[in-house]
Design a protein around this motif. Structure first.
Motif, PDB file in Angstrom:
ATOM      1  N   ALA A 225      -1.560   3.958  -3.881  1.00 47.33           N
ATOM      2  CA  ALA A 225      -0.889   2.997  -2.999  1.00 47.33           C
ATOM      3  C   ALA A 225       0.577   2.832  -3.377  1.00 47.33           C
ATOM      4  CB  ALA A 225      -1.608   1.645  -3.066  1.00 47.33           C
ATOM      5  N   ALA A 226       0.851   2.696  -4.664  1.00 49.49           N
ATOM      6  CA  ALA A 226       2.222   2.427  -5.117  1.00 49.49           C
ATOM      7  C   ALA A 226       3.165   3.574  -4.793  1.00 49.49           C
ATOM      8  CB  ALA A 226       2.220   2.150  -6.618  1.00 49.49           C
ATOM      9  N   GLY A 228       2.440   6.096  -2.648  1.00 46.82           N
ATOM     10  CA  GLY A 228       2.272   6.597  -1.295  1.00 46.82           C
ATOM     11  C   GLY A 228       3.441   6.211  -0.407  1.00 46.82           C
ATOM     12  N   GLN A 229       4.082   5.101  -0.738  1.00 46.81           N
ATOM     13  CA  GLN A 229       5.294   4.656  -0.025  1.00 46.81           C
ATOM     14  C   GLN A 229       6.349   4.324  -1.081  1.00 46.81           C
ATOM     15  OE1 GLN A 229       4.362   2.010   3.494  1.00 46.81           O
ATOM     16  NE2 GLN A 229       2.450   1.786   2.375  1.00 46.81           N
ATOM     17  N   ARG A 230       6.749   5.333  -1.837  1.00 45.32           N
ATOM     18  CA  ARG A 230       7.542   5.096  -3.056  1.00 45.32           C
ATOM     19  C   ARG A 230       8.913   4.510  -2.777  1.00 45.32           C
ATOM     20  NH1 ARG A 230       7.636   9.680  -6.728  1.00 45.32           N
ATOM     21  NH2 ARG A 230       9.453   8.677  -7.638  1.00 45.32           N
ATOM     22  N   LYS A 232       9.474   2.109  -0.769  1.00 47.60           N
ATOM     23  CA  LYS A 232       9.327   0.694  -0.448  1.00 47.60           C
ATOM     24  C   LYS A 232       9.121  -0.140  -1.709  1.00 47.60           C
ATOM     25  CE  LYS A 232       7.536   1.319   4.222  1.00 47.60           C
ATOM     26  NZ  LYS A 232       6.479   0.944   5.189  1.00 47.60           N
ATOM     27  N   LEU A 234       7.245  -2.829  -4.110  1.00 46.63           N
ATOM     28  CA  LEU A 234       5.825  -2.943  -4.419  1.00 46.63           C
ATOM     29  C   LEU A 234       5.111  -3.952  -3.521  1.00 46.63           C
ATOM     30  CD1 LEU A 234       6.052  -2.816  -8.308  1.00 46.63           C
ATOM     31  CD2 LEU A 234       5.000  -1.079  -6.842  1.00 46.63           C
ATOM     32  N   GLN A 236       5.423  -4.325  -0.513  1.00 45.87           N
ATOM     33  CA  GLN A 236       5.056  -3.634   0.720  1.00 45.87           C
ATOM     34  C   GLN A 236       4.008  -2.561   0.468  1.00 45.87           C
ATOM     35  OE1 GLN A 236       6.295  -5.832   3.250  1.00 45.87           O
ATOM     36  NE2 GLN A 236       6.215  -3.841   4.262  1.00 45.87           N
ATOM     37  N   SER A 237       4.251  -1.725  -0.545  1.00 45.06           N
ATOM     38  CA  SER A 237       3.349  -0.590  -0.776  1.00 45.06           C
ATOM     39  C   SER A 237       1.972  -1.029  -1.262  1.00 45.06           C
ATOM     40  CB  SER A 237       3.980   0.386  -1.767  1.00 45.06           C
ATOM     41  OG  SER A 237       4.240  -0.236  -3.005  1.00 45.06           O
ATOM     42  N   ARG A 258      10.437  -1.108  -7.285  1.00 41.20           N
ATOM     43  CA  ARG A 258       9.802   0.075  -6.713  1.00 41.20           C
ATOM     44  C   ARG A 258       8.927   0.737  -7.766  1.00 41.20           C
ATOM     45  NH1 ARG A 258      14.563  -0.514  -3.995  1.00 41.20           N
ATOM     46  NH2 ARG A 258      14.436  -0.243  -1.717  1.00 41.20           N
TER      47      ARG A 258
END
Length: 276
Positions: A225-226, A228-230, A232, A234, A236-237, A258
């Protein structure tokens, strides 16, 4: 039967068996015997040790492992390579077992009757999933005693990366939270036949003590999760992971950070909060 000292050069073996590297199987052959011996030396003294090799092809690295005294189990799915490996087994009686099959579908711990080292020039198309399989699971320490693996250099750097670097990500955390991972050797693309488009490097990984109170499955979900949208924050991710934001706050980790700024130990601490 040829004695080990009388084995023909690898290029002659390739030619005699009409072998060519299969692009579909991610094959690239290494012929430099001195280089192969250096790779086989990375895990340390292999005399009498059980070694698992994935994708031996015509047996270049296999030779080096056998010369180093190892007892090798080699998993090969390319049937064209089996006669060359059979000849190698005759040169080292009782020291080489060849298993025909797909390494992604076999249980390696069941295949090996004792603790084993893994040494492999991994086919590029299966290297990362094999690695995450060896590093995953709740059982720790694992049956393997070390992993000495060749990857594309970019992937190797990701496994050994430190926080706040471009290469740092999920693979680094998975490779370092209960293991030590280091970049052991670079291998120039010109060493291979055919030369791949990218440089290669070898990573050496050894198990370390597992932090208490942490589920591997939870840590894997957290890092997925963290990172997967690096790009963004934390907050958000990690919003899709129940309890993650509360865990950050309980540990004093700013949700505006981040993922790449967190140490491996920070991910372990968050996973422990989520596990508990």
């Amino acid at each position: 039967m040829k004695a080990a000292a009388e084995l023909p050069p690898l290029r002659e073996v390739i030619r005699a068996h009409g072998l060519t590297a299969s692009k579909a199987l991610g094959q690239n052959f290494l012929f430099d015997e001195q280089l192969l011996d250096r790779i086989a030396a990375i895990p340390g003294d292999l005399s009498g040790c059980a070694v698992l090799e994935i994708g031996p092809g015509p047996g270049g690295l296999t030779r080096a492992l056998l010369r180093a005294g190892a007892r090798v189990t080699a998993i090969e799915m390319d049937r064209r390579c089996l006669p060359a490996l059979a000849e190698l087994g005759e040169a080292f009686p009782g020291r080489l077992r060849v298993v025909e099959g797909d390494a992604m579908k076999l249980n390696h711990a069941e295949l090996m009757a004792e603790p084993f080292a893994v040494v492999a020039n991994l086919p590029y198309n299966v290297g990362t999933p094999l690695l995450t399989g060896w590093l995953g699971g709740e059982q720790w320490p694992p049956r393997w005693t070390s992993l000495t693996l060749m990857f594309q250099e970019e992937v190797a750097r990701r496994i050994a990366a430190k926080p706040d670097t471009p290469a740092y990500g999920r693979l680094a955390v998975l490779g370092q939270w209960r293991s030590t991972a280091k970049l052991a050797m670079k291998v120039h693309r010109s060493a291979f036949t055919p030369p791949p488009k990218v440089m290669s490097a070898i990573v050496h990984i050894e198990p370390a003590p597992m932090p208490e109170g942490v589920s591997a499955a939870v840590l894997e979900r957290l890092t997925a999760a963290a990172f997967g949208q690096r790009r963004k924050m934390l907050r958000q991710s990690l919003k899709s992971l129940p309890g993650a934001i509360e865990a950050l706050e309980a540990l004093g980790i700013e949700p505006t950070r981040r993922a790449e700024t967190l140490q491996v130990g920070d991910f372990v601490a968050v996973a422990r909060e989520l596990t508990n």
